[in-house]
Write a protein that holds these residues in place. Structure first.
Motif, PDB file in Angstrom:
ATOM      1  N   ILE A   1     -19.827 -79.869 -13.118  1.00 13.60           N
ATOM      2  CA  ILE A   1     -21.164 -80.137 -12.598  1.00 13.60           C
ATOM      3  C   ILE A   1     -21.391 -79.414 -11.271  1.00 13.60           C
ATOM      4  O   ILE A   1     -22.502 -78.963 -10.970  1.00 13.60           O
ATOM      5  N   LEU A   2     -20.321 -79.249 -10.499  1.00 10.00           N
ATOM      6  CA  LEU A   2     -20.432 -78.599  -9.190  1.00 10.00           C
ATOM      7  C   LEU A   2     -20.278 -77.080  -9.265  1.00 10.00           C
ATOM      8  O   LEU A   2     -20.095 -76.421  -8.242  1.00 10.00           O
ATOM      9  N   GLY A   3     -20.353 -76.532 -10.474  1.00 12.31           N
ATOM     10  CA  GLY A   3     -20.400 -75.081 -10.601  1.00 12.31           C
ATOM     11  C   GLY A   3     -19.074 -74.394 -10.803  1.00 12.31           C
ATOM     12  O   GLY A   3     -18.924 -73.214 -10.471  1.00 12.31           O
TER      13      GLY A   3
ATOM     14  N   PRO B   1     -25.377 -73.542 -12.866  1.00 10.06           N
ATOM     15  CA  PRO B   1     -26.134 -74.779 -12.643  1.00 10.06           C
ATOM     16  C   PRO B   1     -25.592 -75.922 -13.493  1.00 10.06           C
ATOM     17  O   PRO B   1     -25.025 -75.699 -14.568  1.00 10.06           O
ATOM     18  N   ALA B   2     -25.762 -77.135 -13.002  1.00  6.64           N
ATOM     19  CA  ALA B   2     -25.315 -78.312 -13.746  1.00  6.64           C
ATOM     20  C   ALA B   2     -26.168 -78.495 -14.998  1.00  6.64           C
ATOM     21  O   ALA B   2     -27.383 -78.294 -14.972  1.00  6.64           O
TER      22      ALA B   2
ATOM     23  N   ARG C   1     -27.718 -80.903 -17.935  1.00  8.79           N
ATOM     24  CA  ARG C   1     -28.143 -82.298 -18.042  1.00  8.79           C
ATOM     25  C   ARG C   1     -27.194 -83.113 -18.923  1.00  8.79           C
ATOM     26  O   ARG C   1     -26.896 -84.276 -18.634  1.00  8.79           O
TER      27      ARG C   1
ATOM     28  N   ILE D   1     -24.110 -84.133 -16.964  1.00 13.65           N
ATOM     29  CA  ILE D   1     -24.435 -85.197 -16.012  1.00 13.65           C
ATOM     30  C   ILE D   1     -24.548 -86.535 -16.736  1.00 13.65           C
ATOM     31  O   ILE D   1     -24.020 -87.562 -16.281  1.00 13.65           O
TER      32      ILE D   1
ATOM     33  N   GLU E   1     -22.259 -83.592  -2.305  1.00 16.75           N
ATOM     34  CA  GLU E   1     -22.347 -82.413  -3.163  1.00 16.75           C
ATOM     35  C   GLU E   1     -22.894 -82.781  -4.540  1.00 16.75           C
ATOM     36  O   GLU E   1     -23.716 -82.053  -5.116  1.00 16.75           O
ATOM     37  N   LEU E   2     -22.466 -83.933  -5.056  1.00 10.36           N
ATOM     38  CA  LEU E   2     -22.947 -84.373  -6.364  1.00 10.36           C
ATOM     39  C   LEU E   2     -24.416 -84.787  -6.315  1.00 10.36           C
ATOM     40  O   LEU E   2     -25.166 -84.559  -7.267  1.00 10.36           O
TER      41      LEU E   2
ATOM     42  N   ARG F   1     -26.652 -81.970  -6.960  1.00  6.90           N
ATOM     43  CA  ARG F   1     -26.656 -81.526  -8.356  1.00  6.90           C
ATOM     44  C   ARG F   1     -27.272 -82.558  -9.295  1.00  6.90           C
ATOM     45  O   ARG F   1     -27.939 -82.206 -10.269  1.00  6.90           O
ATOM     46  N   LEU F   2     -27.010 -83.841  -8.996  1.00  6.19           N
ATOM     47  CA  LEU F   2     -27.491 -84.885  -9.892  1.00  6.19           C
ATOM     48  C   LEU F   2     -28.971 -85.187  -9.684  1.00  6.19           C
ATOM     49  O   LEU F   2     -29.627 -85.748 -10.547  1.00  6.19           O
TER      50      LEU F   2
END
Length: 393
Positions: free
Chosen positions: A328-330, A358-359, A361, A364, A387-388, A391-392
Motif C-alpha cells: 500500500i505504501l508503494g 499508487p495504493a 483500493r 486497502i 504514512e498510511l 494512502r488510505l
C-alpha cells in the motif's frame, strides 16, 4: 549501436555457433510493463556424456531451477521475449551486451576481451558467494584459522550464503557501480550479515558504505574492534541505539536478520520513512499479534483452539499484514523462504522494492477487513500511521 531488436537478437544467437568459446550468458532485467517469472537466467556450456549441452539455470529469487538443453534447442529470442531487458554474453574473445531501449529497439555493443575458456564440467563444486576461507568468516569464528568451516557453525554459514544469494538476485544490474551504495543492517548483533553483505557487494565492484545498528553497547565495541582488525573501519561503522530511536537517513538497502518481535516492525518502519529502495527483512518471533488474538473470527476457531496452530496463524497474519502495508505504501513486495527449515525455523523473508506505485483500493479493503475481523492493531500500522493515512485517505 541502436538497431532493430530482432536483428540484434539474431546477431547474439549467431555467437552461440561456437559454444566451446562461451563462458557464460546472463539474461536479466525487466522490460517495461513486463513481469518475468524468473529474476534472471544464467546459461553456460557443459560437457555431458551425450556431448556438449547448454546448462540453463533460472533464478526466481528463492531457489534455482536447472535444466540442460541440446545445442540447437537454445533460443535467446524466446527467453528474452519472456519479459527481459538485458542479455550479457561473455566469451573467450568478446563481451556482448544487448539492452532493450524504451522505444523497443536494441542497444547492441561489443568489447574485445581475452579470457580463459569456461570450465565445462557438469558437476562443479558448489559455488559460494563468499568462501569459507574468507577472512571475515575466520574472524567471526565461523571458520577455523585454516579457513575450514566449523561443523557447529554450518547453519549460520548457510543462512548468510542464502541471504547473500537473494541480495545478489535482487540487485539492480543497471545501477552505476561508481555511485556509492549505502547499506544499513538494523539489529546487526555480532555483524555476521553486516560484514558478509559488505564484503560480497565490494567484491562485485560496488563502492559500499555500511552501517550496523544494535542497541547493545558491548556489541558495538566488539564489532568496531573486529572491523579494525579486518582493516574495514573506514567502510563499516556501528552505532549503539534502538532502531526506534535511530534518526532517519538516506540508505539504498536495509537488511534485518531475525530482529525480535516488533523490532522487525521498527526496521521496516524506519526503512519506509527513510525512503530505502530495497528492504530485506527476515523476522523472528511474532508475539505482538499473537497476544492480541483473543477471539478468532469464524471459522478460524477450528484452527486457533490448538496452541501450536494458533501461534503459526499469528505468524502468518503478522508477516502478511507487513507485506500488505508495504504494498500500500508503494513497495513491490513478496514473502519468500530464504533458507531451508533445517538451518533455522525462522526462514521467511519479506522482500520489498520501492516503486512508488499508487495504493490499490482492493489492497486497502483487504487490509482493513483483516484488521477488523481479528480485532488487532498491528505494530507496523501504528508506527506508519501517518504514512498510511495519506494512502488510505
Amino acid at each position: 549501436m541502436i538497431e532493430d531488436l530482432d536483428k540484434a537478437l539474431s546477431r547474439a544467437q549467431d555467437v552461440l555457433a561456437s559454444p566451446e568459446s562461451i563462458r557464460r550468458i546472463c539474461i536479466s532485467g525487466k522490460a517495461k510493463g513486463k513481469q518475468p517469472e524468473q529474476v534472471r537466467i544464467d546459461i553456460r556450456p557443459v560437457a555431458l556424456k551425450a556431448g556438449l549441452h547448454w546448462q540453463v539455470v533460472s533464478h526466481d529469487g528463492k531457489r534455482d531451477t536447472t535444466k540442460n538443453l541440446a545445442l540447437g534447442e537454445l533460443s535467446l529470442a524466446r527467453l528474452f521475449n519472456l519479459g527481459y531487458s538485458n542479455i550479457l554474453i561473455e566469451s573467450t574473445s568478446q563481451e556482448i551486451n544487448l539492452r532493450l531501449t524504451k522505444s523497443g529497439e536494441a542497444q547492441f555493443s561489443t568489447k574485445r576481451v581475452e579470457l580463459d575458456a569456461a570450465e565445462l564440467t557438469h558437476d562443479r563444486t558448489k559455488e559460494r558467494l563468499l568462501s569459507a576461507d574468507d577472512e571475515i568468516f575466520i574472524e567471526l569464528g565461523i571458520s577455523d584459522q585454516n579457513g575450514k568451516l566449523k561443523p557447529s557453525r554450518s547453519d549460520k554459514f548457510i543462512q548468510v550464503q542464502e541471504f547473500l544469494k537473494i541480495l545478489s538476485h535482487s540487485l539492480n544490474e543497471k545501477r552505476d557501480k561508481n555511485q556509492e551504495l549505502k547499506v544499513i543492517d538494523l539489529g546487526c548483533g555480532h555483524a555476521y550479515l553486516t560484514l558478509a553483505a559488505h564484503k560480497y557487494l565490494s567484491k562485485q565492484g560496488y563502492r559500499v558504505k555500511t552501517v550496523g545498528i544494535d542497541e547493545r553497547q558491548d556489541s558495538r565495541k566488539r564489532n568496531i574492534a573486529l572491523v579494525e582488525k579486518l582493516k574495514m573501519s573506514k567502510e563499516i561503522t556501528f552505532q549503539a541505539t534502538k532502531i526506534a530511536n535511530l534518526e532517519l537517513a538516506n540508505f539504498d538497502i536495509a537488511i534485518a536478520l531475525h530482529a525480535c518481535d516488533t523490532a522487525s516492525d521498527d526496521a521496516i518502519s524506519w526503512a519506509v520513512k527513510s525512503g530505502v529502495e530495497m528492504i530485506l527483512v527476515a523476522p523472528c518471533c511474532h508475539h505482538d499479534i499473537q497476544r492480541q488474538m483473543k477471539e478468532a473470527p469464524a471459522p478460524w476457531n477450528i484452527a486457533t483452539r490448538h496452541g501450536i496452530i494458533n501461534e503459526r496463524v499469528g505468524d502468518i497474519l503478522t508477516d502478511s499484514i507487513r507485506a500488505g502495508v508495504l504494498k500500500i505504501l508503494g513497495y513491490r513486495t513478496d514473502i519468500i523462504e530464504f533458507v531451508a527449515g533445517e538451518h533455522t525455523p525462522r526462514n521467511l523473508m519479506i522482500r520489498a522494492f520501492k516503486t512508488g506505485a499508487p495504493a490499490q483500493r482492493a489492497d486497502i479493503a483487504e487490509l482493513e477487513q483483516i484488521i477488523t475481523q481479528w480485532k488487532i492493531e498491528p505494530a507496523l500500522m501504528v508506527r506508519l500511521k501517518e504514512e498510511l493515512s495519506v494512502r488510505l485517505g
